[in-house]
Design an enzyme around this catalytic site. Structure first.
Site, short mmCIF file in Angstrom:
data_model
loop_
_atom_site.label_atom_id
_atom_site.label_comp_id
_atom_site.label_asym_id
_atom_site.label_seq_id
_atom_site.Cartn_x
_atom_site.Cartn_y
_atom_site.Cartn_z
N GLY A 109 -20.99 -11.81 -50.18
CA GLY A 109 -20.49 -10.93 -51.24
C GLY A 109 -20.56 -11.56 -52.61
N GLU A 112 -23.97 -10.87 -53.72
CA GLU A 112 -24.03 -9.42 -53.98
C GLU A 112 -23.34 -9.04 -55.29
OE1 GLU A 112 -22.39 -8.64 -50.06
OE2 GLU A 112 -24.21 -7.58 -49.50
N GLU A 132 -24.33 -13.73 -43.76
CA GLU A 132 -23.50 -12.89 -42.89
C GLU A 132 -23.92 -12.97 -41.43
OE1 GLU A 132 -24.64 -12.01 -45.88
OE2 GLU A 132 -23.08 -10.93 -46.98
N1 CO8 Z 1 -13.78 -16.69 -46.97
C1 CO8 Z 1 -12.60 -17.33 -46.84
N2 CO8 Z 1 -12.44 -18.65 -47.08
C2 CO8 Z 1 -13.52 -19.34 -47.47
C3 CO8 Z 1 -14.79 -18.74 -47.62
C4 CO8 Z 1 -14.89 -17.34 -47.36
N3 CO8 Z 1 -16.06 -16.66 -47.52
N4 CO8 Z 1 -15.69 -19.70 -48.00
C5 CO8 Z 1 -14.99 -20.85 -48.08
N5 CO8 Z 1 -13.69 -20.64 -47.78
C6 CO8 Z 1 -12.61 -21.62 -47.75
C7 CO8 Z 1 -12.74 -22.54 -46.54
O1 CO8 Z 1 -12.20 -21.93 -45.40
C8 CO8 Z 1 -11.94 -23.74 -47.01
O2 CO8 Z 1 -10.57 -23.45 -46.90
P1 CO8 Z 1 -9.57 -24.52 -46.18
O3 CO8 Z 1 -9.61 -25.71 -47.09
O4 CO8 Z 1 -8.27 -23.81 -46.18
O5 CO8 Z 1 -10.14 -24.80 -44.86
C9 CO8 Z 1 -12.26 -23.81 -48.50
O6 CO8 Z 1 -12.73 -22.50 -48.86
C10 CO8 Z 1 -13.36 -24.80 -48.83
O7 CO8 Z 1 -14.49 -24.49 -48.03
P2 CO8 Z 1 -15.25 -25.57 -47.13
O8 CO8 Z 1 -14.31 -26.65 -46.70
O9 CO8 Z 1 -15.98 -24.84 -46.06
O10 CO8 Z 1 -16.26 -26.16 -48.23
P3 CO8 Z 1 -17.69 -26.83 -47.96
O11 CO8 Z 1 -18.11 -27.42 -49.25
O12 CO8 Z 1 -17.63 -27.71 -46.76
O13 CO8 Z 1 -18.66 -25.59 -47.57
C11 CO8 Z 1 -19.58 -23.40 -47.87
C12 CO8 Z 1 -18.95 -24.64 -48.54
C13 CO8 Z 1 -20.97 -23.76 -47.32
C14 CO8 Z 1 -19.73 -22.34 -48.94
C15 CO8 Z 1 -18.69 -22.90 -46.72
O14 CO8 Z 1 -17.36 -22.77 -47.20
C16 CO8 Z 1 -19.08 -21.59 -46.14
O15 CO8 Z 1 -20.01 -21.51 -45.36
N6 CO8 Z 1 -18.37 -20.50 -46.50
C17 CO8 Z 1 -18.60 -19.18 -45.96
C18 CO8 Z 1 -19.86 -18.55 -46.55
C19 CO8 Z 1 -20.10 -17.20 -45.93
O16 CO8 Z 1 -20.34 -17.06 -44.75
N7 CO8 Z 1 -20.07 -16.16 -46.76
C20 CO8 Z 1 -20.30 -14.80 -46.34
C21 CO8 Z 1 -19.00 -14.12 -46.05
S1 CO8 Z 1 -19.22 -12.52 -45.37
C22 CO8 Z 1 -19.54 -11.56 -46.70
O17 CO8 Z 1 -19.56 -12.01 -47.83
C23 CO8 Z 1 -19.80 -10.13 -46.41
C24 CO8 Z 1 -19.91 -9.37 -47.69
C25 CO8 Z 1 -19.82 -7.92 -47.38
C26 CO8 Z 1 -19.62 -7.10 -48.62
C27 CO8 Z 1 -18.29 -7.24 -49.18
C28 CO8 Z 1 -17.31 -6.69 -48.27
C29 CO8 Z 1 -15.90 -6.94 -48.76
#
Ligand code: CO8
Length: 258
Positions: A109, A112, A132
């Site tokens: 997102g 996006e 995703e």
């Molecule tokens: N949602 C919730 N929390 C998140 C997200 C997320 N998308 N991304 C990161 N965080 C949180 C982590 O859980 C973590 O929290 P905590 O410290 O409490 O565990 C904190 O942010 C820091 O993240 P990381 O420790 O994972 O940091 P890294 O540097 O190790 O990694 C990354 C960074 C690679 C970005 C990794 O966090 C990651 O892969 N994040 C998820 C990315 C992802 O899959 N995004 C797609 C989500 S789905 C989506 O966007 C669908 C969109 C649909 C349209 C909109 C509909 C509403």
């Protein structure tokens, strides 16, 4: 106006929105999207704002929709609430020119949201992706559509089917971003660009935006006709008369945004 998940401020003639959930890498929770929509409403009704910049932090523009918020939702939850439609379409519906200044992760997102803006400027640290598929779902706010139109089927398919991230240099080469700049000058460059746009006639800038966007919705013949009619309509503007008069008099135009 103050918000919980974003910072919204007016700088000169530019509205600046900074996504501000650093602990979650600016994951786009429902409350953040509502804040963003409200700030855009404010900026749209503020005549002094003539361009809008949206940015995140150095580490993340936004790491996607909030996965933790989505975990327990079922089909009927998202279908009945028409999840995404209300707040998420607000950016694309914005009539004023919008610039995404992207540093770090712009994923799911987040990518996006950046693609819903009119122009993207990327820091050399930026990383774009539609991951995703790695969490069992698909893009839901334009990842399969705007990305494909921006970079073509081959790369869009690869990114959406594998979740591979694209770095800033590849994003520029592929046509996703307008320009890549050193990370420490991202905001200066984005604000300069916004101020430049804001220095022109606001209704003319809105007509440019609307016309370019029609290229994605209409046939060429329809789009050319739309453009011509919008061009004709500028002759009803005081700013068109001033702009051409100023050229003839070899001076800078003084636009009144009417
Ligand atoms: N949602 C919730 N929390 C998140 C997200 C997320 N998308 N991304 C990161 N965080 C949180 C982590 O859980 C973590 O929290 P905590 O410290 O409490 O565990 C904190 O942010 C820091 O993240 P990381 O420790 O994972 O940091 P890294 O540097 O190790 O990694 C990354 C960074 C690679 C970005 C990794 O966090 C990651 O892969 N994040 C998820 C990315 C992802 O899959 N995004 C797609 C989500 S789905 C989506 O966007 C669908 C969109 C649909 C349209 C909109 C509909 C509403």
């Amino acid at each position: 106006m103050t918000y919980e998940n974003i910072i919204a401020e007016v700088k000169g003639n530019v509205g600046l929105i900074t996504l501000n959930r650093p602990k979650a890498l600016n994951a786009l929770c429902d409350a953040l999207i509502a804040d963003l929509a409200a700030a855009l409403d404010d900026f749209e009704s503020d005549e002094s704002v003539r361009a809008i910049v949206i940015t995140g932090s150095e580490k993340a523009f936004a790491a996607g929709a909030d996965i933790k918020e989505m975990i327990d939702r079922d089909y009927m939850d998202v279908y009945k609430a028409d999840f995404i439609t209300k707040g998420w379409t607000r950016m694309a519906a914005c009539r004023k020119p919008t610039i995404a200044a992207v540093s770090g992760f712009a994923l799911g997102g987040g990518c996006e949201l950046a693609m819903s803006c009119d122009i993207m400027i990327a820091a050399d640290s930026a990383k774009f992706g539609q991951p995703e598929i790695t969490i069992g779902t698909i893009p839901g706010a334009g990842g399969t559509q705007r990305l494909t139109r921006a970079i073509g089927k081959a790369k869009a398919m690869e990114m959406c089917l594998t979740g591979r991230m694209m770095d800033a240099e590849e994003a520029e080469r592929s046509g996703l971003v307008a320009r890549v700049v050193p990370a420490d000058s991202l905001m200066d460059e984005a604000m300069k660009l916004a101020e430049k746009i804001a220095s022109f006639s606001a209704p003319v800038a809105m007509k440019v935006k609307e016309s370019v966007n029609k290229a994605f919705e209409m046939t060429l013949a329809e789009g050319l006709m739309f453009e011509r009619r919008e061009f004709h309509s500028t002759f009803a503007l005081e700013d068109r008369a001033e702009g051409m008069k100023a050229f003839g008099e070899k001076r800078k135009p003084e636009f009144k945004h009417r």
